[in-house]
Design an enzyme around this catalytic site. Sequence first.
Site, PDB file in Angstrom:
ATOM      1  N   ASP A  44       0.845  -1.200   0.000  1.00  0.00           N
ATOM      2  CA  ASP A  44       0.000   0.000   0.000  1.00  0.00           C
ATOM      3  C   ASP A  44       0.883   1.254   0.000  1.00  0.00           C
ATOM      4  O   ASP A  44       0.378   2.371  -0.131  1.00  0.00           O
ATOM      5  CB  ASP A  44      -0.987  -0.009   1.175  1.00  0.00           C
ATOM      6  CG  ASP A  44      -0.306  -0.007   2.532  1.00  0.00           C
ATOM      7  OD1 ASP A  44       0.902  -0.272   2.607  1.00  0.00           O
ATOM      8  OD2 ASP A  44      -1.003   0.256   3.538  1.00  0.00           O
ATOM      9  N   ASP A  83      -1.083  -6.257  -0.378  1.00  0.00           N
ATOM     10  CA  ASP A  83      -1.202  -5.558   0.904  1.00  0.00           C
ATOM     11  C   ASP A  83      -2.656  -5.129   1.097  1.00  0.00           C
ATOM     12  O   ASP A  83      -3.275  -4.567   0.191  1.00  0.00           O
ATOM     13  CB  ASP A  83      -0.305  -4.309   0.865  1.00  0.00           C
ATOM     14  CG  ASP A  83       0.413  -4.047   2.170  1.00  0.00           C
ATOM     15  OD1 ASP A  83       0.211  -4.792   3.147  1.00  0.00           O
ATOM     16  OD2 ASP A  83       1.215  -3.071   2.195  1.00  0.00           O
ATOM     17  N   GLU A 182       8.858  -4.161  10.933  1.00  0.00           N
ATOM     18  CA  GLU A 182       9.241  -2.859  10.385  1.00  0.00           C
ATOM     19  C   GLU A 182       9.603  -1.878  11.491  1.00  0.00           C
ATOM     20  O   GLU A 182       8.885  -1.743  12.485  1.00  0.00           O
ATOM     21  CB  GLU A 182       8.091  -2.278   9.538  1.00  0.00           C
ATOM     22  CG  GLU A 182       8.404  -0.863   9.031  1.00  0.00           C
ATOM     23  CD  GLU A 182       7.485  -0.342   7.942  1.00  0.00           C
ATOM     24  OE1 GLU A 182       6.555  -1.070   7.542  1.00  0.00           O
ATOM     25  OE2 GLU A 182       7.720   0.793   7.486  1.00  0.00           O
TER      26      GLU A 182
HETATM   27  N1  LIG Z   1       8.848   4.977  -0.424  1.00  0.00           N
HETATM   28  C1  LIG Z   1       8.405   4.404   0.684  1.00  0.00           C
HETATM   29  N2  LIG Z   1       9.218   3.587   1.383  1.00  0.00           N
HETATM   30  C2  LIG Z   1       8.804   2.980   2.520  1.00  0.00           C
HETATM   31  O1  LIG Z   1       9.585   2.219   3.115  1.00  0.00           O
HETATM   32  C3  LIG Z   1       7.463   3.211   2.967  1.00  0.00           C
HETATM   33  C4  LIG Z   1       6.648   4.050   2.186  1.00  0.00           C
HETATM   34  N3  LIG Z   1       7.132   4.660   1.081  1.00  0.00           N
HETATM   35  N4  LIG Z   1       5.343   4.298   2.533  1.00  0.00           N
HETATM   36  C5  LIG Z   1       4.746   3.481   3.557  1.00  0.00           C
HETATM   37  C6  LIG Z   1       5.692   3.238   4.627  1.00  0.00           C
HETATM   38  C7  LIG Z   1       6.087   4.462   5.411  1.00  0.00           C
HETATM   39  N5  LIG Z   1       7.400   4.103   5.871  1.00  0.00           N
HETATM   40  C8  LIG Z   1       8.215   4.909   6.650  1.00  0.00           C
HETATM   41  C9  LIG Z   1       8.109   6.286   6.596  1.00  0.00           C
HETATM   42  C10 LIG Z   1       8.940   7.095   7.339  1.00  0.00           C
HETATM   43  C11 LIG Z   1       9.899   6.523   8.175  1.00  0.00           C
HETATM   44  C12 LIG Z   1      10.792   7.402   8.996  1.00  0.00           C
HETATM   45  O2  LIG Z   1      10.695   8.602   8.927  1.00  0.00           O
HETATM   46  N6  LIG Z   1      11.714   6.813   9.799  1.00  0.00           N
HETATM   47  C13 LIG Z   1      12.632   7.549  10.658  1.00  0.00           C
HETATM   48  C14 LIG Z   1      12.541   6.962  12.052  1.00  0.00           C
HETATM   49  C15 LIG Z   1      13.053   7.907  13.086  1.00  0.00           C
HETATM   50  C16 LIG Z   1      13.113   7.267  14.466  1.00  0.00           C
HETATM   51  O3  LIG Z   1      12.085   7.019  15.092  1.00  0.00           O
HETATM   52  O4  LIG Z   1      14.268   7.021  14.915  1.00  0.00           O
HETATM   53  C17 LIG Z   1      14.068   7.415  10.141  1.00  0.00           C
HETATM   54  O5  LIG Z   1      14.758   8.427  10.081  1.00  0.00           O
HETATM   55  O6  LIG Z   1      14.488   6.299   9.766  1.00  0.00           O
HETATM   56  C18 LIG Z   1       9.998   5.138   8.242  1.00  0.00           C
HETATM   57  C19 LIG Z   1       9.162   4.346   7.478  1.00  0.00           C
HETATM   58  C20 LIG Z   1       7.792   2.826   5.332  1.00  0.00           C
HETATM   59  N7  LIG Z   1       6.961   2.672   4.157  1.00  0.00           N
HETATM   60  C1  LIG Z   2       7.206  -1.443   3.399  1.00  0.00           C
HETATM   61  C2  LIG Z   2       6.386  -2.690   3.190  1.00  0.00           C
HETATM   62  C3  LIG Z   2       6.601  -3.704   4.257  1.00  0.00           C
HETATM   63  C4  LIG Z   2       4.932  -2.344   3.022  1.00  0.00           C
HETATM   64  O1  LIG Z   2       4.065  -2.663   3.794  1.00  0.00           O
HETATM   65  C5  LIG Z   2       4.555  -1.571   1.824  1.00  0.00           C
HETATM   66  O2  LIG Z   2       5.384  -1.409   0.910  1.00  0.00           O
HETATM   67  O3  LIG Z   2       3.405  -1.127   1.783  1.00  0.00           O
HETATM   68 MG   LIG Z   3       2.218  -1.676   3.467  1.00  0.00          MG
END
Ligand SMILES: Nc1nc(=O)c2c([nH]1)NC[C@@H]1CN(c3ccc(C(=O)N[C@@H](CCC(=O)O)C(=O)O)cc3)CN21
Ligand SMILES: CC(C)C(=O)C(=O)O
Ligand SMILES: [Mg+2]
Length: 275
Positions: A44, A83, A182
């Site tokens: 998704d 998904d 995740e």
């Molecule tokens: N292009 C894309 N890649 C993805 O992996 C992804 C999506 N979209 N859309 C749905 C979700 C959203 N996801 C995300 C979005 C943001 C972070 C993020 O900002 N992570 C921070 C965490 C900071 C912390 O708590 O330490 C980071 O800097 O890694 C992580 C996963 C993973 N998924």
């Molecule tokens: C990041 C993966 C695990 C997912 O759920 C997605 O791509 O929507």
């Molecule tokens: Mg998903």
Amino acid sequence: MKNTVLTFQQAKKEGTRLSMLTAYDYSTAKLVDAAGINSILVGDSLGNTILGYEDTLSVTMEDMIHHTAAVARGAKNALVIGDMPFMSYQASVYDAVVNAGRLMKEGRANAVKLEGGASVCEQIKAIVGASIPVCAHIGLTPQSINAFGGFKVQGKGEKQAQQLLDDARRVQEAGAFAVVLEGIPALLAQKITDTLDIPTIGIGAGAGCDGQVLVYQDMLGMFTDFKPKFVKHFANVGEIMTEAFKTFDQEVKEGVFPAQEHTYKIDEDIIGRLY
Ligand SMILES: Nc1nc(=O)c2c([nH]1)NC[C@@H]1CN(c3ccc(C(=O)N[C@@H](CCC(=O)O)C(=O)O)cc3)CN21
Ligand SMILES: CC(C)C(=O)C(=O)O
Ligand SMILES: [Mg+2]
């Protein structure tokens, strides 16, 4: 050979790792499949990467079926996982079974994935009861962004870490054939992986998982305004695309493209007789 739930079972038993990438269309699915990736997730995340939304909450069953069917037509050997979008399974067990069935029947997925632990175990049991394999997904579950207050790594405190280990056990007990971990600390993902009999597929969960998944635009460097810690660019395809688009623009404007070899012929006499 076609990857199935048995491939996943066997990988866990033998300690071989599983690869998973997202894809959302036919031509990308064919490339991922030809590379020997075990499984394609029609995530998704297409809400972000394909449709340009800020989060995944607006994604519909129709979106997911449309893209899953395209991917399924391109995936010969990879296990295709559809998904389940936000609110297609949370409200009731009935919704969950009906919508999982649509992803299988209309989207031609081989399995479905849904987010949540103990709170969705009734749904997992019922879907598995309908002979539809379920991949669970716990930790930083993006459909819970409003409950979490943002995309934040989950399971850092003792109570939360215990909760995630319990959730992992519960989804296994409910019949999930695999679980995506995740956005959780690597040592917690390792502990969950060691505890479970089903494979764990990590994203931002360290090297201790039984497999790894990434969004393909992230790993290809096509989505460069998104660079959380867990993303590695295995290529800079975004740069290559931009270069090619610029060259096309230039060649069109200079009259270099199309050349003779890209052009269809007709007998000049015919043109001469036209009035
Ligand atoms: N292009 C894309 N890649 C993805 O992996 C992804 C999506 N979209 N859309 C749905 C979700 C959203 N996801 C995300 C979005 C943001 C972070 C993020 O900002 N992570 C921070 C965490 C900071 C912390 O708590 O330490 C980071 O800097 O890694 C992580 C996963 C993973 N998924
Ligand atoms: C990041 C993966 C695990 C997912 O759920 C997605 O791509 O929507
Ligand atoms: Mg998903």
